[in-house]
Structure formats: structure tokens, C-alpha cells
Design a protein around this motif. Structure first.
Motif, PDB file in Angstrom:
ATOM      1  N   ASP A   1      19.958 -26.253  22.201  1.00 34.74           N
ATOM      2  CA  ASP A   1      20.765 -25.041  22.000  1.00 34.74           C
ATOM      3  C   ASP A   1      21.543 -24.661  23.254  1.00 34.74           C
ATOM      4  OD1 ASP A   1      18.113 -23.534  20.041  1.00 34.74           O
ATOM      5  OD2 ASP A   1      19.804 -24.809  19.440  1.00 34.74           O
ATOM      6  N   TYR A   2      21.112 -25.182  24.389  1.00 31.38           N
ATOM      7  CA  TYR A   2      21.780 -24.857  25.649  1.00 31.38           C
ATOM      8  C   TYR A   2      22.881 -25.849  25.986  1.00 31.38           C
ATOM      9  CZ  TYR A   2      18.303 -21.305  26.674  1.00 31.38           C
ATOM     10  OH  TYR A   2      17.529 -20.171  26.638  1.00 31.38           O
ATOM     11  N   TYR A   3      23.472 -26.477  24.970  1.00 32.38           N
ATOM     12  CA  TYR A   3      24.444 -27.526  25.246  1.00 32.38           C
ATOM     13  C   TYR A   3      25.664 -27.003  26.003  1.00 32.38           C
ATOM     14  CZ  TYR A   3      26.983 -25.952  21.044  1.00 32.38           C
ATOM     15  OH  TYR A   3      27.652 -25.217  20.113  1.00 32.38           O
ATOM     16  N   LEU A   4      26.059 -25.764  25.700  1.00 30.82           N
ATOM     17  CA  LEU A   4      27.223 -25.203  26.417  1.00 30.82           C
ATOM     18  C   LEU A   4      26.929 -25.032  27.904  1.00 30.82           C
ATOM     19  CD1 LEU A   4      28.623 -22.538  23.952  1.00 30.82           C
ATOM     20  CD2 LEU A   4      29.707 -24.661  24.639  1.00 30.82           C
ATOM     21  N   GLU A   5      25.738 -24.553  28.191  1.00 33.19           N
ATOM     22  CA  GLU A   5      25.356 -24.379  29.594  1.00 33.19           C
ATOM     23  C   GLU A   5      25.283 -25.721  30.301  1.00 33.19           C
ATOM     24  OE1 GLU A   5      24.076 -22.685  27.168  1.00 33.19           O
ATOM     25  OE2 GLU A   5      24.160 -20.594  27.758  1.00 33.19           O
TER      26      GLU A   5
ATOM     27  N   ILE B   1      26.951 -28.402  29.509  1.00 35.29           N
ATOM     28  CA  ILE B   1      28.336 -28.859  29.722  1.00 35.29           C
ATOM     29  C   ILE B   1      28.936 -28.138  30.937  1.00 35.29           C
ATOM     30  CG2 ILE B   1      30.681 -28.803  28.760  1.00 35.29           C
ATOM     31  CD1 ILE B   1      29.379 -29.206  25.990  1.00 35.29           C
ATOM     32  N   GLY B   2      28.673 -26.843  31.027  1.00 30.60           N
ATOM     33  CA  GLY B   2      29.180 -26.065  32.169  1.00 30.60           C
ATOM     34  C   GLY B   2      28.666 -26.609  33.484  1.00 30.60           C
ATOM     35  N   LEU B   3      27.367 -26.916  33.520  1.00 36.78           N
ATOM     36  CA  LEU B   3      26.769 -27.430  34.759  1.00 36.78           C
ATOM     37  C   LEU B   3      27.343 -28.791  35.107  1.00 36.78           C
ATOM     38  CD1 LEU B   3      23.002 -26.493  34.532  1.00 36.78           C
ATOM     39  CD2 LEU B   3      24.575 -25.908  36.368  1.00 36.78           C
TER      40      LEU B   3
ATOM     41  N   GLY C   1      30.257 -29.855  34.294  1.00 43.00           N
ATOM     42  CA  GLY C   1      31.633 -29.607  34.749  1.00 43.00           C
ATOM     43  C   GLY C   1      31.673 -29.201  36.211  1.00 43.00           C
ATOM     44  N   VAL C   2      30.767 -28.299  36.598  1.00 44.03           N
ATOM     45  CA  VAL C   2      30.709 -27.856  37.993  1.00 44.03           C
ATOM     46  C   VAL C   2      30.365 -29.029  38.902  1.00 44.03           C
ATOM     47  CG1 VAL C   2      29.382 -26.456  39.616  1.00 44.03           C
ATOM     48  CG2 VAL C   2      30.188 -25.460  37.499  1.00 44.03           C
TER      49      VAL C   2
ATOM     50  N   TYR D   1      33.366 -31.310  39.194  1.00 40.82           N
ATOM     51  CA  TYR D   1      34.388 -30.697  40.059  1.00 40.82           C
ATOM     52  C   TYR D   1      34.005 -30.848  41.525  1.00 40.82           C
ATOM     53  CZ  TYR D   1      38.077 -27.545  41.505  1.00 40.82           C
ATOM     54  OH  TYR D   1      39.203 -27.030  42.080  1.00 40.82           O
ATOM     55  N   ALA D   2      32.712 -30.594  41.816  1.00 40.48           N
ATOM     56  CA  ALA D   2      32.252 -30.696  43.211  1.00 40.48           C
ATOM     57  C   ALA D   2      32.363 -32.134  43.710  1.00 40.48           C
ATOM     58  CB  ALA D   2      30.807 -30.200  43.324  1.00 40.48           C
TER      59      ALA D   2
ATOM     60  N   PHE E   1      35.870 -32.857  44.408  1.00 40.19           N
ATOM     61  CA  PHE E   1      36.298 -32.154  45.618  1.00 40.19           C
ATOM     62  C   PHE E   1      35.985 -32.986  46.855  1.00 40.19           C
ATOM     63  CE2 PHE E   1      37.304 -28.714  48.368  1.00 40.19           C
ATOM     64  CZ  PHE E   1      36.365 -28.725  49.373  1.00 40.19           C
TER      65      PHE E   1
ATOM     66  N   ASP F   1      41.340 -30.996  44.131  1.00 36.08           N
ATOM     67  CA  ASP F   1      41.299 -30.044  43.019  1.00 36.08           C
ATOM     68  C   ASP F   1      41.410 -30.819  41.710  1.00 36.08           C
ATOM     69  OD1 ASP F   1      43.645 -27.576  41.757  1.00 36.08           O
ATOM     70  OD2 ASP F   1      41.513 -27.834  41.372  1.00 36.08           O
TER      71      ASP F   1
ATOM     72  N   ILE G   1      41.898 -29.878  38.708  1.00 35.22           N
ATOM     73  CA  ILE G   1      43.005 -29.449  37.843  1.00 35.22           C
ATOM     74  C   ILE G   1      44.287 -30.172  38.250  1.00 35.22           C
ATOM     75  CG2 ILE G   1      44.268 -27.447  36.960  1.00 35.22           C
ATOM     76  CD1 ILE G   1      41.312 -27.146  36.475  1.00 35.22           C
TER      77      ILE G   1
ATOM     78  N   TYR H   1      33.849 -21.273  37.961  1.00 39.35           N
ATOM     79  CA  TYR H   1      34.941 -22.250  38.011  1.00 39.35           C
ATOM     80  C   TYR H   1      36.109 -21.726  38.840  1.00 39.35           C
ATOM     81  CZ  TYR H   1      32.978 -25.650  34.786  1.00 39.35           C
ATOM     82  OH  TYR H   1      32.199 -26.612  34.221  1.00 39.35           O
TER      83      TYR H   1
ATOM     84  N   PRO I   1      20.769 -18.893  24.695  1.00 38.56           N
ATOM     85  CA  PRO I   1      21.919 -19.743  25.016  1.00 38.56           C
ATOM     86  C   PRO I   1      23.208 -19.165  24.435  1.00 38.56           C
ATOM     87  CG  PRO I   1      20.446 -20.853  23.472  1.00 38.56           C
ATOM     88  CD  PRO I   1      19.814 -19.566  23.811  1.00 38.56           C
TER      89      PRO I   1
END
Lengths: 389, 106
Positions: free
Chosen positions: A47-51, A53-55, A57-58, A61-62, A65, A140, A142, B60, B99
Motif C-alpha cells: 500500500d505504500y507504493y507511492l512513498e 516511488i517517492g523515495l 525518485g529522491v 535525483y541524489a 546530482f 539537475d 530535470i 523535491y 499510506p
């Protein structure tokens, strides 16, 4: 009397069945025990798939960088190391930090993770040069993604600062024809002084156009070796712009004021690009600007030594005086308008203040204003005392 | 070395020489400032309105602002927007560990 406890409606105790009001409440402590039950996380991680994905992504990005930052640093240092010898032969000081009071050397100033600046000074014919290494924003994510849709290149910009005595009246620009007309409208000195010259007689690639104030300038400065170097390095060459009256881009009419108008300065600006649209990140790619840097140093000396013919010099001076006078006229009108607007505003505020005062004060104020306006408009009249009788 | 003359050595201050007129410099690109501001706004949204997505967006934006910032800029501001965004994420989940998928899509 004790109410019956049989089934049925009991008016006093409501609809409760089987309860004997005489029963005592259970004895014991009335405390509530709140037990620390562990949160049941078993089997709900999906259920925490969005979180997640967010992690991720971060994290991505790092990672980008640090990778992008190290590539940019490596490329900038590679450019500096490769061209240091050439610059050291041409300048006394290479790599001043531009900030501290003491002269420093070998400093490549990092303005941001993709912009580096190198200051060099100590050469006859110019005050010094500023070399800006403008790399892509590889740090960056983006920008890295937008590079796929709109590819750009790493650029090197060399700006030579000339003192008034270092340079005659020279206005010359060589750049791709595509952007020529637009730049001629946008850059003030090119708009005022330069006209397009035929590039046929020069051995330059057909995609380049020339803007110059006088043909003498382009004929003298765009010599055969210069044109040959540009042609051989056309994938690295972007533009050159020499001006003794550089004031940058045209500011829009609304925002242009006296204080914002920059003082004309003498500059030689060379723009080079690193070929490959940023895809080639090997350090050796930074060596491709060496022939053009040599050409730039050669042109600095040529411009310093170049003197216009008397006739053209007179024309150039006359033209500059005209442009300066026009500018002063324009701003004079604007300044007058601004002063008038301020005066009107002040009068309006005073009138509003007067409305609030008593009639006597208003009358006195109006008299004062009338006397003032009479003094301003009418001639001064001498008062003569005539004795009668 | 006729080209070298010590009396022509000039100390160029970056603040003076950097004033290139009318040319939009890279340094004038306001993206880093906008991103920092957005990061702070999203953080406040996330903390006060309890929007988890805003807290994530703040993280972000703080990252993007940091990567586009100039070295001369005040690192305290960038650091504070970072810390604010991370704290808004942490606080949002401490207050309500459900979540996002369930909060918004169920």
C-alpha cells in the motif's frame, strides 16, 4: 416499590431487559488499561507504493546530482589544465580568484555546479579577460531530461576587457546568419552602428554572417589565417562580437530610465561551443577549443594595434555623438515627464489635505498659490510711490 | 616577453566586472530561488493542512533548488528549506501513518 423486571416497557428504566437495578456494579478498580498493541504492518507494504516511488525518485535525483557534479568538475578542470600553458604564455596572472585583495593564481572559480570562471590579467593591450565555462546542468535531473527534448551545448565565453586607450572605434560581429537579424535588433551597439557586410570575399563558412560598422574593419580584422581557423573549427565556433560602445541588450522602453542605462564600455566577446551537444563527456573533448583560443589571443593583439583611417574615425566619432545626444534627448523627455508627474501628485496631496482644514486656512492657502503663479507667469513690476498733492 | 608588463596587472573585482549589462546571466536565473520558496510553501502546506503529497513535493523542490543554486548563495537558506521539507514529511507520517494510496485513492 421495586419496579418489575419482567419483559415489557418499564417507564423508569427504559427498554432494558433482564437488568436488576438493585444489582451492584462490579467491584474493583475503575482504571482503563491501554495496552500498547503493535501496529499491524504485516502484508501492507504494497500500500505504500507511492512513498516507495517517492523515495526511489529522491535517491535517483541524489545519484544524478553527484554524478553530474563530478562530470562537470572534471570537464572544467580538464579545460583549465589543457589551456593553462597557452594562457600563462599570454598573461602574467592566470586564475585570479577575483575577490581577495592579494593576487592569487591557478584558481578556477566555481560559481555553481555548472558554471566556472577563470580570470586572467597582465597583458599589453587589454585590462584582462574573463573566461566563463558554462556547462550543461548535469547535476539537475530535470535539466538532464529536458536535454533529451531540447539539446544544448557546453559553451565557453571569453570576454576581454579593453581600456579606452586599448581600442579604436571598432564594431564587428561574426555569427550564424540565423540569429543575425534578431541580434542586430536586440544588441544596442549593433543596432546603432553595424550593417551587414558581404561574407563572400572572406573564406568563411556560408552559415556565418558579418556585421560591421565599416568594411575597413572587417577587411582588416578578418584576415586569411583568422578565417581559415574559423572554417577549420566551425563546429566549435559560435560567434565573436567586438565593440567599443558595448551597452548590452536593448532594454524595453517602459523600463529604460537614466539610472539603468549602462555606460558604454569596450569589449571583445568570443563565444565557443563544445561539440557533441553535451553527449560526449570525455575530458579530451575540452581540448577542441585550443585553436580558437589561440585565434582569440591573436585577435586581441590585432584589435589593439588596429587604427581606423582618418575619414572613418571622424564618421565613427560623429555617429557616437549623435547616438549619445539622441539618448539624452529621450531620457530628458522621460525625466521631465517624471518630474511633472511628481509635481502633480504633490499638488493633489496638498489639495486633499486642504479640504480637511477650515475655510480660513483654505483661503490663505489659495491666496498663497495665486501669488506664486502670478510671480511665475507675469513679469516683475517695480512699484513706484507717487506723491500726490 | 614584451606581452607581459607587471604595471598592467590589474586586480579585477568580480562584483565590478561581472556587471554585464542587459545580458541575462546564468546567475540571474531565478529558478533556485523559486524552488526554495516553493519548497517552503509546500512544507507549510504539508505540515498545516496535513497533505502528504505537499510534503513530498517540498522535498523535491528543495533538492532541485539546491542543485541549481550558486555557490555564492547563502547555504543557510538552502539548508533550512531542506530541513523544513524533511521535517514536514516526517511529521505528516507520524501524525497519520496511512499510506497516500489509501488516503487519496480508496
Amino acid at each position: 416499590p421495586t419496579p418489575s423486571v419482567s419483559s415489557g416497557i418499564n417507564a423508569e428504566y427504559g427498554d432494558f431487559e433482564g437488568i436488576n437495578p438493585s444489582d451492584k456494579p462490579p467491584s474493583g478498580k475503575n482504571e482503563l488499561n491501554i495496552v500498547n498493541a503493535p501496529v499491524n504492518m504485516k502484508g501492507h507494504w504494497e500500500d505504500y507504493y507511492l512513498e516507495i516511488i517517492g523515495l526511489i525518485g529522491v535517491f535517483v535525483y541524489a545519484l544524478n546530482f553527484y554524478t553530474g557534479k563530478s562530470i562537470n568538475n572534471r570537464l572544467a578542470n580538464a579545460w583549465f589544465e589543457h589551456h593553462k600553458k597557452l594562457l600563462s604564455d599570454a598573461f602574467c596572472i592566470v586564475g585570479d580568484d577575483g575577490v581577495s585583495k592579494e593576487i592569487s593564481e591557478d584558481v578556477l572559480v566555481k560559481e555553481s555546479e555548472n558554471r566556472f570562471v577563470l580570470w586572467c590579467t597582465g597583458r599589453l593591450g587589454c585590462e584582462g579577460i574573463k573566461i566563463e565555462i558554462k556547462l550543461l546542468r548535469r547535476q539537475d535531473l530535470i535539466s538532464v531530461l529536458s536535454q533529451i527534448f531540447k539539446p544544448q551545448s557546453d559553451t565557453i565565453t571569453i570576454t576581454t576587457y579593453m581600456s579606452p586607450e586599448d581600442m579604436d572605434s571598432v564594431v564587428l560581429a561574426v555569427m550564424p546568419r540565423k540569429g543575425l537579424k534578431r541580434l542586430q535588433q536586440e544588441v544596442q551597439d549593433l543596432a546603432h552602428f553595424a550593417t551587414e557586410k558581404k561574407a563572400d570575399k572572406f573564406d568563411l563558412p556560408h552559415q556565418l554572417g558579418i556585421l560591421a560598422e565599416f568594411s575597413e574593419v572587417s577587411n582588416e580584422l578578418l584576415s586569411v589565417p583568422v578565417c581559415k581557423t574559423i572554417s577549420e573549427n566551425i563546429d566549435v565556433f559560435d560567434s565573436i562580437h567586438f565593440s567599443d560602445y558595448y551597452t548590452g541588450f536593448k532594454i524595453s522602453q517602459e523600463s529604460q530610465t537614466e539610472t539603468e542605462r549602462p555606460k558604454p564600455v569596450k569589449r571583445l566577446i568570443f563565444n565557443f561551443v563544445i561539440p557533441g551537444h553535451g553527449k560526449r563527456t570525455k575530458s579530451s573533448i575540452m581540448e577542441t577549443t585550443e585553436p580558437l583560443l589561440r585565434m582569440a589571443l591573436h585577435m586581441m593583439t590585432r584589435v589593439h594595434k588596429f587604427k581606423l583611417s582618418k575619414e572613418n574615425k571622424t564618421k565613427a566619432e560623429k555617429h557616437r555623438i549623435q547616438v549619445e545626444e539622441e539618448y539624452l534627448k529621450q531620457t530628458h523627455a522621460q525625466r521631465q515627464e517624471a518630474a511633472q508627474a511628481r509635481r502633480d501628485e504633490r499638488k493633489r496631496m496638498e489639495k486633499e489635505k486642504m479640504q480637511e482644514l477650515d475655510p480660513e486656512a483654505q483661503r490663505r492657502y489659495e491666496e498663497r498659490e495665486y501669488k506664486k503663479s502670478m510671480r511665475r507667469s507675469g513679469p516683475r513690476v517695480k512699484q513706484l510711490k507717487v506723491k500726490t498733492g | 616577453r614584451r606581452k607581459r608588463k607587471k604595471e598592467r596587472l590589474l586586480k579585477m573585482k568580480s562584483s565590478g566586472i561581472n556587471a554585464e549589462y542587459g545580458v541575462p546571466k546564468e546567475g540571474e536565473d531565478p529558478m533556485a530561488e523559486y524552488m526554495n520558496l516553493l519548497a517552503m510553501l509546500f512544507s507549510m502546506c504539508g505540515l498545516m493542512m496535513r497533505f502528504k503529497w505537499a510534503a513530498w513535493a517540498a522535498v523535491y523542490c528543495a533538492f532541485i533548488g539546491f542543485s541549481n543554486s550558486r555557490s555564492s548563495e547563502d547555504t543557510k537558506q538552502i539548508f533550512s528549506s531542506f530541513m523544513l521539507s524533511i521535517s514536514s514529511v516526517v511529521m505528516s507520517y507520524l501524525q497519520s501513518p496511512t499510506p497516500m494510496a489509501i488516503s487519496y485513492f480508496s
